[in-house]
Enzyme design. Sequence first.
Site, PDB file in Angstrom:
ATOM      1  N   GLN A 162     -28.418  18.949 -17.810  1.00  0.00           N
ATOM      2  CA  GLN A 162     -28.511  20.167 -18.631  1.00  0.00           C
ATOM      3  C   GLN A 162     -29.828  20.187 -19.412  1.00  0.00           C
ATOM      4  O   GLN A 162     -30.187  19.205 -20.073  1.00  0.00           O
ATOM      5  CB  GLN A 162     -27.307  20.221 -19.591  1.00  0.00           C
ATOM      6  CG  GLN A 162     -27.226  21.479 -20.416  1.00  0.00           C
ATOM      7  CD  GLN A 162     -26.943  22.740 -19.579  1.00  0.00           C
ATOM      8  OE1 GLN A 162     -26.133  22.716 -18.662  1.00  0.00           O
ATOM      9  NE2 GLN A 162     -27.637  23.820 -19.893  1.00  0.00           N
TER      10      GLN A 162
ATOM     11  N   ASP B  48     -28.601  22.346  -8.879  1.00  0.00           N
ATOM     12  CA  ASP B  48     -29.293  23.340  -9.712  1.00  0.00           C
ATOM     13  C   ASP B  48     -30.481  23.944  -8.967  1.00  0.00           C
ATOM     14  O   ASP B  48     -31.031  24.963  -9.391  1.00  0.00           O
ATOM     15  CB  ASP B  48     -29.823  22.681 -11.004  1.00  0.00           C
ATOM     16  CG  ASP B  48     -28.967  23.024 -12.219  1.00  0.00           C
ATOM     17  OD1 ASP B  48     -28.228  24.027 -12.154  1.00  0.00           O
ATOM     18  OD2 ASP B  48     -29.063  22.296 -13.233  1.00  0.00           O
TER      19      ASP B  48
ATOM     20  N   LYS C 284     -18.884  24.857 -17.435  1.00  0.00           N
ATOM     21  CA  LYS C 284     -19.081  24.389 -16.053  1.00  0.00           C
ATOM     22  C   LYS C 284     -17.976  23.406 -15.671  1.00  0.00           C
ATOM     23  O   LYS C 284     -17.374  23.504 -14.595  1.00  0.00           O
ATOM     24  CB  LYS C 284     -20.459  23.733 -15.905  1.00  0.00           C
ATOM     25  CG  LYS C 284     -21.609  24.745 -15.933  1.00  0.00           C
ATOM     26  CD  LYS C 284     -22.975  24.098 -16.079  1.00  0.00           C
ATOM     27  CE  LYS C 284     -24.047  25.167 -16.314  1.00  0.00           C
ATOM     28  NZ  LYS C 284     -25.369  24.634 -16.622  1.00  0.00           N
TER      29      LYS C 284
END
Length: 292
Positions: free
Chosen positions: A96, A119, A52
């Site tokens: 994460q 997200d 990412k």
Amino acid sequence: MKILDGKQTSNDIKDELAEKVLQLKQAGKRPPHLAAVLVGNDGASLTYVGSKVRSCEKIGFDSTLIRLEETISEDELLDQIDKLNNDETLDGFIVQLPLPKHIDEEKVLMAVDPEKDVDGFHPANFGKMALDMEAFIPATPFGIMELLRRYKLDISGKHAVVIGRSHIVGRPMSILLSQKGNPGNATVTLTHSRTQNLAKITRSADVVVSALGVPNFLKADMVKDGAIIIDVGITRVPDENHPKGYVITGDVDYEAVKEKSSYITPVPGGVGPMTIAMLLQNTYLAYSRKHL
Ligand code: NAD
């Protein structure tokens, strides 16, 4: 059979974003800025976060990786999130998953400012998505919809079967596939570990999205001729012959199923790269809401 090439499509999306960044910079503006919070040293998480961050750099976004000790307390992590929420130089950030067991994942996701929740995991965004309002859509299902859109696959009125009901893939996928629009308008069956006669259900599917995380689970005798097959699964299967000691394996028995399908995503090179591209797309959206 045609391959739905997530690698190529994600590169196209990244090129489009890179062009937009160039224009911003030429206009004297700062580029979008994404931060990723990684708690602990989980190998797979490190790989995901690493790609990412690298993707941000490649297209000219600013990126920040915040690495925290496995032993960090929940309060300390919540403080860190508060800082990121209030950091004006930051457009979006992700935490994460999975988090260590002593940290309440729900509390952490709830603490993220929905305006920076690229997200799309915060209930405010999930709720908006379910109500067809503009929202940050979770990157994996968003990427699958974008792949269907760019390949101009018409799924209207078709039977789509989703395997897996996780909050980040299966559940939002079922909502998006059934939404009004193109792609969309599918008749959706959401299946899970308690589903009975799964093979009978998948055999009636025009589209199968498999997101359960069991290598080679979806066999050729579970799909009908001409189905569109989307493989979300990513499992590290030990393999001594591979330099890394493992191979990445999808949920779909690819070699056999590809012969029956009309379109299929490979693993790797299918849904995975699309997920990263859509995270970048969401970051650009967060930036443009405030700055454009
Ligand atoms: P999860 O692990 O949270 O949940 C798995 C789901 O599968 C559950 O809802 C469960 O009910 C269902 N399931 C389990 N066994 C089943 C069975 N025998 N029959 C039917 N359903 C069954 O799911 P997740 O986090 O969505 O991850 C699923 C897979 O997708 C994993 O391999 C993960 O690594 C991968 N993944 C890939 C990406 C990507 O970018 N490609 C993103 C997220 C997750």
